[in-house]
Design an enzyme around this catalytic site. Structure first.
Site, mmCIF file in Angstrom:
data_model
loop_
_atom_site.group_PDB
_atom_site.id
_atom_site.type_symbol
_atom_site.label_atom_id
_atom_site.label_comp_id
_atom_site.label_asym_id
_atom_site.label_seq_id
_atom_site.Cartn_x
_atom_site.Cartn_y
_atom_site.Cartn_z
ATOM 1 N N GLN A 150 40.590 45.023 49.926
ATOM 2 C CA GLN A 150 40.006 43.689 50.036
ATOM 3 C C GLN A 150 40.261 43.193 51.451
ATOM 4 O O GLN A 150 40.884 43.900 52.253
ATOM 5 C CB GLN A 150 40.619 42.744 48.986
ATOM 6 C CG GLN A 150 39.820 42.658 47.704
ATOM 7 C CD GLN A 150 40.195 41.461 46.845
ATOM 8 O OE1 GLN A 150 41.313 40.969 46.885
ATOM 9 N NE2 GLN A 150 39.255 40.991 46.040
ATOM 10 N N GLU B 137 35.171 47.171 35.166
ATOM 11 C CA GLU B 137 35.358 45.791 34.728
ATOM 12 C C GLU B 137 34.050 45.024 34.633
ATOM 13 O O GLU B 137 34.023 43.896 34.129
ATOM 14 C CB GLU B 137 36.331 45.069 35.674
ATOM 15 C CG GLU B 137 35.773 44.719 37.040
ATOM 16 C CD GLU B 137 35.797 45.849 38.067
ATOM 17 O OE1 GLU B 137 35.618 45.550 39.258
ATOM 18 O OE2 GLU B 137 35.972 47.032 37.666
ATOM 19 N N ASP C 24 31.959 38.535 45.866
ATOM 20 C CA ASP C 24 31.116 39.182 44.869
ATOM 21 C C ASP C 24 30.624 38.132 43.864
ATOM 22 O O ASP C 24 31.359 37.760 42.974
ATOM 23 C CB ASP C 24 31.847 40.324 44.168
ATOM 24 C CG ASP C 24 33.273 39.959 43.755
ATOM 25 O OD1 ASP C 24 33.897 39.057 44.356
ATOM 26 O OD2 ASP C 24 33.771 40.603 42.813
ATOM 27 N N GLU D 258 39.222 27.826 40.007
ATOM 28 C CA GLU D 258 38.972 28.898 40.976
ATOM 29 C C GLU D 258 38.045 28.475 42.105
ATOM 30 O O GLU D 258 38.236 28.864 43.263
ATOM 31 C CB GLU D 258 38.369 30.080 40.206
ATOM 32 C CG GLU D 258 38.004 31.268 41.042
ATOM 33 C CD GLU D 258 37.186 32.289 40.266
ATOM 34 O OE1 GLU D 258 37.236 33.470 40.647
ATOM 35 O OE2 GLU D 258 36.501 31.901 39.288
ATOM 36 N N GLU E 10 29.645 36.300 37.371
ATOM 37 C CA GLU E 10 29.655 37.204 36.228
ATOM 38 C C GLU E 10 30.547 36.739 35.078
ATOM 39 O O GLU E 10 30.582 37.376 34.039
ATOM 40 C CB GLU E 10 30.144 38.588 36.674
ATOM 41 C CG GLU E 10 29.270 39.249 37.721
ATOM 42 C CD GLU E 10 29.830 40.599 38.150
ATOM 43 O OE1 GLU E 10 29.096 41.592 38.033
ATOM 44 O OE2 GLU E 10 30.994 40.666 38.580
#
EC number: 3.2.1.28
Length: 565
Positions: free
Chosen positions: A207, A279, A312, A496, A511
């Site tokens: 990352q 995932e 993402d 978040e 997602e």
């Protein structure tokens, strides 16, 4: 995977010979690292595919995190024997053979807490310890306790952790900061890099590289001893990001390294695998199927590489902002990544000097200076007046303004006049009533309008302050903190991401449902509270009035987000 070499020899970029030798030495070390754990899609093969496609669980991450109760090979053999038998129940088979992840206990904060008290009380709630894990668990063990983001994110995440650690340091929890740095150093020693998160299915990518900044943060408390202690791991991580550079010709790319036609070396995001993400298995397969004009493996790698970016997903990676299947992350050179690589090189130079190796320090300074020139040459859009990503296919800098454009300011890599232009672009195009917009594009993806993310608020705030743009920096902090406070007042939680088109609303898109907790929001909120409130009068909640700029305050943009970049 390299791109074709040019037909005529090109001038090689000047890279110190000792750095090449160091890369070579580290590549030998990497070959000696233990065999890495296999992700569940490989361990369980067709069973994993069938369970995910059956959508037994609302969140595809649930089965990716499930722990086999016995040897996966035996479970798979049993499945092959039973699956075609009359009355076979896949859900029952899974329940018998796997231990599913437990839902975290709902945290109910004490009544009457201030925002600061709430965050300080969350640190132990979000702390995990997994020194030992089950044999076939996708969770990777770590030697020290760590802080997770919260919600569905039951493991430690790489770039999240830096912003969480800023808050831990602000709360005086230097022991937890030291523990988390030690954990990431352990991952570098064990796997050769820091994975996306401590799960086997994250090992194929990293990352945004914040480890060197974490060590620099720890050095604020421990002094140069921290820099010297973790110099080997910082060097090894740098070698991971530059792996393959010694064999590159001009115009080629190899994994995470890009060599442009003039020899300039930059980096991109990359995942070593080109399959659906365990995932997000079903979602990735659907995305690939929706664009039959592209090989599925190409789409899978670009989806995975976008996950490596932390963004993402975002219109930033797409040709058509409304179609995720047009993303092409691996053909884009990101401005934020290369800013972080510049910072890593600068910290490596500082650490080498602290360790008494002035020659190596000079070599890293040379690399940092070369990268800074590359950022200014290739990642600045002179026509638009802002930093942006570079497109390897069109051989041009892209036009889209994103919050990533503030990273050169954050790491002090920007030219002064360009930083001033960035301040103007930021308040004109990105600043909103609830904070800094991620982009000005409404795509339905979570790293686009109208969402604002805590780490990007802090990068912008710090970056603008580095160049004397305090008014814009304070406005970003003020608008975002007001958003956080209003949401907390109503829901008694930090989340978040936030909808920055207003205040008091969590963000959407993406997602999975909105997650609360939340590590990096907690950390950035504490940093911003201490920024906007004077040290002699610290605040536990966001003040009702703007604490710094009483008049002529920068007004956030009220323009409607545009549908295209």
């Amino acid at each position: 995977m390299k791109s074709p070499a040019p037909s005529r020899p090109q001038k090689m970029a000047l890279i110190p010979a000792c750095i090449f030798l160091y890369f070579a030495a580290l590549s030998v070390q990497a070959e000696e690292t233990p065999v890495t754990p296999q992700p569940p899609d490989i361990l369980l093969g067709p069973l994993f595919n069938d369970v995910q496609n059956a959508k037994l669980f609302p969140d595809q991450k649930t089965f990716a995190d499930a722990v086999p109760n016995s040897d996966p090979l035996m479970i798979l053999a049993d499945y092959r024997m039973q699956q075609n038998q009359s009355g076979f129940d896949l859900r029952h088979f899974v329940n018998v053979n796997f231990t599913l992840p437990k839902e975290g206990e709902k945290y109910v904060p004490p009544e009457g807490q201030s925002l600061r008290e709430h965050i300080d009380g969350l640190w132990p709630v979000l702390t995990r310890s997994t020194e030992n894990t089950e044999k076939w668990d996708s969770l990777l063990p770590l030697p020290e306790p760590y802080v997770v983001p919260g919600g569905r994110f039951r493991e430690v995440y790489y770039w999240d952790s830096y912003f969480t650690m800023l808050g831990l340091a602000e709360s005086g929890h230097w022991d937890k900061v030291a523990d988390m740095v030690a954990n990431f150093a352990h991952e570098i020693n064990t796997y050769g890099h820091i994975p996306n998160g401590n799960r086997s299915y994250y090992l194929s990518r990293s990352q945004p590289p914040f480890f060197a900044l974490m060590v620099e943060l720890l050095a604020q408390h421990e002094g140069d001893a921290a820099l010297k202690q973790y110099l080997p791991q910082m060097q090894k991580e740098y070698a991971y990001w530059m792996d393959g550079v010694e064999n590159l010709q001009a115009g080629q790319q190899e994994k995470r390294v890009v060599k442009l036609q003039d020899g300039t070396l930059l980096n991109r995001y990359w995942d070593d695998r080109d399959t659906p993400r365990p995932e997000s298995w079903v979602e990735d397969i659907a995305t690939a199927k929706s664009n039959p004009n592209r090989p599925a493996t190409e789409i899978y790698r670009d989806l995975r590489s976008a996950a490596a970016s932390g963004w993402d997903f975002s219109s930033r990676w797409m040709d058509n902002p409304q179609q995720l299947n047009t993303l092409r992350t691996t053909s884009i050179v990101p401005v934020d990544l290369n800013s972080l690589m510049f910072k890593m090189e600068k910290i490596l130079a500082r650490a080498s000097k602290a360790a008494g190796d002035n020659a190596m320090a000079n070599q890293y300074e040379t690399l940092a200076n070369a990268r800074q020139k590359g950022i200014e040459k290739y990642l600045w859009n002179d026509q638009q007046g802002w930093y942006a990503d570079y497109d390897l296919k069109s051989h041009k800098v892209r036009n889209q303004l994103t919050a990533a454009a503030l990273f050169p300011l954050y790491v002090n890599a920007a030219a002064k006049d360009r930083a001033n232009k960035m301040a103007t672009a930021t308040k004109t195009h990105l600043l909103q009533p609830g904070g800094l917009n991620t982009t000005s594009v409404k795509s339905g993806q979570q790293w686009d309008a109208p969402n604002g993310w805590a780490p990007l608020q802090w990068v912008a705030t710090e970056g603008l302050q580095n160049y004397g743009q305090k008014e814009v920096a304070m406005d970003i902090s003020w608008h975002f903190l007001t958003n956080v406070q209003h949401t907390y007042d109503r829901e008694k939680k930090l989340v978040e991401k936030y909808d920055v088109s207003t205040t008091g609303t969590g963000g959407g898109g993406g997602e999975y449902p909105l997650q609360d907790g939340f590590g990096w929001t907690n950390g950035v909120t504490l940093k911003m509270l201490d920024l906007i409130c004077p040290k002699e009068q610290p605040c536990d909640n966001v003040p009702a009035t703007h604490p710094t700029v009483k008049s002529a305050t920068t007004q956030p943009s009220t323009k409607e987000a545009q549908p295209t970049p």
